[in-house]
Design a protein around this motif. Sequence first.
Motif, PDB file in Angstrom:
ATOM      1  N   VAL A 153       0.847  -1.202   0.000  1.00 15.88           N
ATOM      2  CA  VAL A 153       0.000   0.000   0.000  1.00 15.88           C
ATOM      3  C   VAL A 153       0.875   1.242   0.000  1.00 15.88           C
ATOM      4  CG1 VAL A 153      -1.937  -1.124   1.139  1.00 15.88           C
ATOM      5  CG2 VAL A 153      -0.194   0.024   2.523  1.00 15.88           C
ATOM      6  N   LEU A 154       0.313   2.303  -0.523  1.00 14.65           N
ATOM      7  CA  LEU A 154       0.992   3.588  -0.632  1.00 14.65           C
ATOM      8  C   LEU A 154       0.072   4.650  -0.055  1.00 14.65           C
ATOM      9  CD1 LEU A 154       3.543   4.986  -2.036  1.00 14.65           C
ATOM     10  CD2 LEU A 154       1.979   5.458  -3.933  1.00 14.65           C
ATOM     11  N   GLU A 155       0.615   5.534   0.779  1.00 13.34           N
ATOM     12  CA  GLU A 155      -0.201   6.613   1.327  1.00 13.34           C
ATOM     13  C   GLU A 155      -0.448   7.667   0.251  1.00 13.34           C
ATOM     14  OE1 GLU A 155       1.218   8.286   4.940  1.00 13.34           O
ATOM     15  OE2 GLU A 155       1.416   6.339   5.961  1.00 13.34           O
ATOM     16  N   VAL A 156      -1.718   7.996   0.047  1.00 15.92           N
ATOM     17  CA  VAL A 156      -2.106   9.036  -0.906  1.00 15.92           C
ATOM     18  C   VAL A 156      -2.907  10.079  -0.135  1.00 15.92           C
ATOM     19  CG1 VAL A 156      -2.141   7.438  -2.863  1.00 15.92           C
ATOM     20  CG2 VAL A 156      -4.239   7.812  -1.546  1.00 15.92           C
ATOM     21  N   THR A 157      -3.246  11.189  -0.780  1.00 20.05           N
ATOM     22  CA  THR A 157      -4.106  12.171  -0.133  1.00 20.05           C
ATOM     23  C   THR A 157      -5.520  11.622  -0.046  1.00 20.05           C
ATOM     24  OG1 THR A 157      -4.738  13.283  -2.186  1.00 20.05           O
ATOM     25  CG2 THR A 157      -2.693  14.018  -1.129  1.00 20.05           C
ATOM     26  N   MET A 158      -6.308  12.129   0.873  1.00 23.10           N
ATOM     27  CA  MET A 158      -7.685  11.659   1.010  1.00 23.10           C
ATOM     28  C   MET A 158      -8.496  11.966  -0.247  1.00 23.10           C
ATOM     29  SD  MET A 158      -7.748  10.035   3.808  1.00 23.10           S
ATOM     30  CE  MET A 158      -9.475   9.768   4.205  1.00 23.10           C
ATOM     31  N   GLU A 159      -8.135  13.050  -0.938  1.00 23.88           N
ATOM     32  CA  GLU A 159      -8.827  13.366  -2.193  1.00 23.88           C
ATOM     33  C   GLU A 159      -8.513  12.306  -3.249  1.00 23.88           C
ATOM     34  OE1 GLU A 159      -8.675  16.756   0.362  1.00 23.88           O
ATOM     35  OE2 GLU A 159      -7.022  15.561  -0.453  1.00 23.88           O
ATOM     36  N   GLU A 160      -7.248  11.887  -3.324  1.00 24.68           N
ATOM     37  CA  GLU A 160      -6.858  10.867  -4.291  1.00 24.68           C
ATOM     38  C   GLU A 160      -7.426   9.494  -3.937  1.00 24.68           C
ATOM     39  OE1 GLU A 160      -2.484  11.955  -5.975  1.00 24.68           O
ATOM     40  OE2 GLU A 160      -2.587  11.501  -3.835  1.00 24.68           O
ATOM     41  N   ALA A 161      -7.695   9.269  -2.658  1.00 22.72           N
ATOM     42  CA  ALA A 161      -8.125   7.943  -2.198  1.00 22.72           C
ATOM     43  C   ALA A 161      -9.408   7.476  -2.877  1.00 22.72           C
ATOM     44  CB  ALA A 161      -8.307   7.946  -0.681  1.00 22.72           C
ATOM     45  N   THR A 162     -10.208   8.394  -3.361  1.00 22.63           N
ATOM     46  CA  THR A 162     -11.458   8.013  -4.024  1.00 22.63           C
ATOM     47  C   THR A 162     -11.214   7.315  -5.354  1.00 22.63           C
ATOM     48  OG1 THR A 162     -11.626  10.196  -5.076  1.00 22.63           O
ATOM     49  CG2 THR A 162     -12.720   9.910  -2.939  1.00 22.63           C
ATOM     50  N   ARG A 163      -9.975   7.358  -5.870  1.00 21.43           N
ATOM     51  CA  ARG A 163      -9.656   6.746  -7.159  1.00 21.43           C
ATOM     52  C   ARG A 163      -8.998   5.377  -7.023  1.00 21.43           C
ATOM     53  NH1 ARG A 163      -5.982   8.704  -9.888  1.00 21.43           N
ATOM     54  NH2 ARG A 163      -4.912  10.129  -8.463  1.00 21.43           N
ATOM     55  N   PHE A 164      -8.768   4.940  -5.779  1.00 21.86           N
ATOM     56  CA  PHE A 164      -8.018   3.701  -5.556  1.00 21.86           C
ATOM     57  C   PHE A 164      -8.836   2.681  -4.771  1.00 21.86           C
ATOM     58  CE2 PHE A 164      -4.667   6.843  -6.160  1.00 21.86           C
ATOM     59  CZ  PHE A 164      -3.719   6.155  -6.912  1.00 21.86           C
ATOM     60  N   GLY A 165      -8.339   1.454  -4.761  1.00 19.93           N
ATOM     61  CA  GLY A 165      -8.801   0.482  -3.794  1.00 19.93           C
ATOM     62  C   GLY A 165      -8.127   0.790  -2.471  1.00 19.93           C
ATOM     63  N   ILE A 166      -8.904   0.985  -1.416  1.00 18.16           N
ATOM     64  CA  ILE A 166      -8.374   1.460  -0.136  1.00 18.16           C
ATOM     65  C   ILE A 166      -8.410   0.338   0.901  1.00 18.16           C
ATOM     66  CG2 ILE A 166      -8.732   3.077   1.772  1.00 18.16           C
ATOM     67  CD1 ILE A 166      -7.575   4.330  -0.777  1.00 18.16           C
ATOM     68  N   MET A 167      -7.282   0.173   1.606  1.00 19.18           N
ATOM     69  CA  MET A 167      -7.161  -0.830   2.659  1.00 19.18           C
ATOM     70  C   MET A 167      -7.320  -0.162   4.017  1.00 19.18           C
ATOM     71  SD  MET A 167      -6.621  -3.604   1.016  1.00 19.18           S
ATOM     72  CE  MET A 167      -6.406  -3.871  -0.741  1.00 19.18           C
ATOM     73  N   ASN A 168      -8.272  -0.632   4.782  1.00 18.23           N
ATOM     74  CA  ASN A 168      -8.443  -0.159   6.150  1.00 18.23           C
ATOM     75  C   ASN A 168      -7.802  -1.174   7.088  1.00 18.23           C
ATOM     76  OD1 ASN A 168      -9.986   2.112   5.299  1.00 18.23           O
ATOM     77  ND2 ASN A 168     -11.791   0.808   5.106  1.00 18.23           N
ATOM     78  N   VAL A 169      -6.928  -0.693   7.983  1.00 20.60           N
ATOM     79  CA  VAL A 169      -6.101  -1.581   8.798  1.00 20.60           C
ATOM     80  C   VAL A 169      -6.214  -1.240  10.277  1.00 20.60           C
ATOM     81  CG1 VAL A 169      -4.465  -1.837   6.886  1.00 20.60           C
ATOM     82  CG2 VAL A 169      -4.043  -0.107   8.648  1.00 20.60           C
ATOM     83  N   ASP A 170      -5.841  -2.216  11.136  1.00 20.23           N
ATOM     84  CA  ASP A 170      -5.805  -1.954  12.578  1.00 20.23           C
ATOM     85  C   ASP A 170      -4.415  -1.446  12.976  1.00 20.23           C
ATOM     86  OD1 ASP A 170      -4.099  -4.146  12.708  1.00 20.23           O
ATOM     87  OD2 ASP A 170      -5.607  -5.508  13.531  1.00 20.23           O
ATOM     88  N   ALA A 183     -16.395   6.691  -1.963  1.00 21.90           N
ATOM     89  CA  ALA A 183     -16.727   8.108  -2.021  1.00 21.90           C
ATOM     90  C   ALA A 183     -16.280   8.824  -0.752  1.00 21.90           C
ATOM     91  CB  ALA A 183     -18.234   8.284  -2.225  1.00 21.90           C
ATOM     92  N   GLN A 184     -16.339   8.111   0.391  1.00 23.43           N
ATOM     93  CA  GLN A 184     -15.902   8.646   1.674  1.00 23.43           C
ATOM     94  C   GLN A 184     -14.873   7.696   2.269  1.00 23.43           C
ATOM     95  OE1 GLN A 184     -16.904  11.607   2.822  1.00 23.43           O
ATOM     96  NE2 GLN A 184     -18.298  11.925   1.096  1.00 23.43           N
ATOM     97  N   PRO A 185     -13.629   7.775   1.823  1.00 25.05           N
ATOM     98  CA  PRO A 185     -12.612   6.827   2.297  1.00 25.05           C
ATOM     99  C   PRO A 185     -12.347   6.963   3.800  1.00 25.05           C
ATOM    100  CG  PRO A 185     -11.606   8.595   1.027  1.00 25.05           C
ATOM    101  CD  PRO A 185     -13.081   8.746   0.855  1.00 25.05           C
ATOM    102  N   LYS A 186     -12.097   5.817   4.433  1.00 27.33           N
ATOM    103  CA  LYS A 186     -11.798   5.786   5.862  1.00 27.33           C
ATOM    104  C   LYS A 186     -10.298   5.880   6.126  1.00 27.33           C
ATOM    105  CE  LYS A 186     -15.783   2.760   6.595  1.00 27.33           C
ATOM    106  NZ  LYS A 186     -16.198   1.394   6.984  1.00 27.33           N
ATOM    107  N   SER A 187      -9.490   5.584   5.111  1.00 34.47           N
ATOM    108  CA  SER A 187      -8.042   5.716   5.252  1.00 34.47           C
ATOM    109  C   SER A 187      -7.458   6.151   3.915  1.00 34.47           C
ATOM    110  CB  SER A 187      -7.419   4.389   5.702  1.00 34.47           C
ATOM    111  OG  SER A 187      -7.172   3.535   4.600  1.00 34.47           O
ATOM    112  N   ASN A 188      -6.146   6.376   3.917  1.00 30.90           N
ATOM    113  CA  ASN A 188      -5.476   6.803   2.680  1.00 30.90           C
ATOM    114  C   ASN A 188      -4.459   5.775   2.211  1.00 30.90           C
ATOM    115  OD1 ASN A 188      -3.601   7.182   4.711  1.00 30.90           O
ATOM    116  ND2 ASN A 188      -2.754   9.051   3.816  1.00 30.90           N
ATOM    117  N   LEU A 189      -4.656   4.506   2.597  1.00 25.81           N
ATOM    118  CA  LEU A 189      -3.738   3.440   2.197  1.00 25.81           C
ATOM    119  C   LEU A 189      -4.236   2.800   0.912  1.00 25.81           C
ATOM    120  CD1 LEU A 189      -2.924   1.735   5.625  1.00 25.81           C
ATOM    121  CD2 LEU A 189      -1.609   3.492   4.393  1.00 25.81           C
TER     122      LEU A 189
END
Length: 402
Positions: A153-170, A183-189
């Motif tokens: 995973v790569l950290e992106v901006t929250m705005e960019e996160a809407t264009r990716f598959g996002i991984m939510n982690v503990d 549309a409303q990402p919970k993380s930026n991974l």
Amino acid sequence: MKKEVVAMLLAGGQGSRLYALTSHVAKPAVPFGGKYRIIDFPLSNCVNSGIDTVGVLTQYRPLELNSYIGNGQPWDLDRSDGGVHILPPYMREGDQGTWYKGTANAIYQNIGFLDLYDPEYVVILSGDHIYKMNYADMVDLHKKSGAACTISVLEVTMEEATRFGIMNVDENDRIYEFEEKPAQPKSNLASMGIYVFTWSKLRQYLIDDEADPASTNDFGKNIIPNMLAANEVMMAYRFHGYWKDVGTINSLWDANMDMLAPRNSIDLYDPDWPIYARTPVKPPHVTGPNAHISHSLVTGGSRVDGTVENSVLFHSVTVEEGASVQYSILMPGAVVRAGAQVSYAIVAEAAVIEAGAVVGSAPNDDPKWGIAVVASGVTVGEQAVVSPGAMVREAVKGGDRA
């Protein structure tokens, strides 16, 4: 012939978003950075990471890509025990054979190849990213965590996160949720599309997925969600460094321009992590007495008698006296005749820009502005104009506008 790690490189994409540049070649075979092709980066990463067995899954226009890879010698993959293997779709006994229907189906169709090496772990890679990564570090994390799957995973901006598959982690970077372009990402991974699987686990999931008629046979849409639903241990591997998906004209142009800004780009001069390529033997490049070159990459076999600024020139390029090339990419064998102007453009292999022609222009307020592209082998006639953002696939007659 058992191997601990085998890499599977998905290189069969049509690259439709690259339009004219992939009309004759697969996306991973598109020239990049003055002397490379896109596929050089994951292949070099494999060798530098100590992975000596690589399957390259081809499909769309495979001839040039197959010829380029050959026996794998430039990447030290010409080995009798392992090495590089070209894996196109094939017909099996009892069926009519099919194209690769999705990323997961591509691996499923090559279970026999993987079983031949009986690996503990399989690394799944894409053939259209520019980056340097030590896959051995990712495999080590996978081993220590006892994961069934590890996703880079790569950290992106929250705005960019809407264009990716996002991984939510503990707090331990264990993945508990995957969201595709939320549309409303919970993380930026953001997922980089690079996976490490324990082969015994993945093998069964591929078989089960193939038996599901509703599946699209895709890692992101099917395999990853199915593994999460089964509560498999899935880990995120955080990548820090340069990474670019060059699947669009703008991103390909941006990544080539990045090569001119080493501090904001990939380091091609690192002796500990070389990027290998099958490079043609060419004489040194030549600059004429009236040539002007600034902030550009110029590769062997090229002759520059005109002006080249902020541009990337591949081998065997010609820029005649009085011609001007700015913020552009000239691929192998491209010719820019006297008096022609090329700006913010990509001129593909063996294309010819005749005298006095104008291709592209500097950015402006026109909403239709974009990088102009001239396809492989196309001639733009004398005094012709190729508008910014145009995709030229066929010859443009002298004086015409495209």
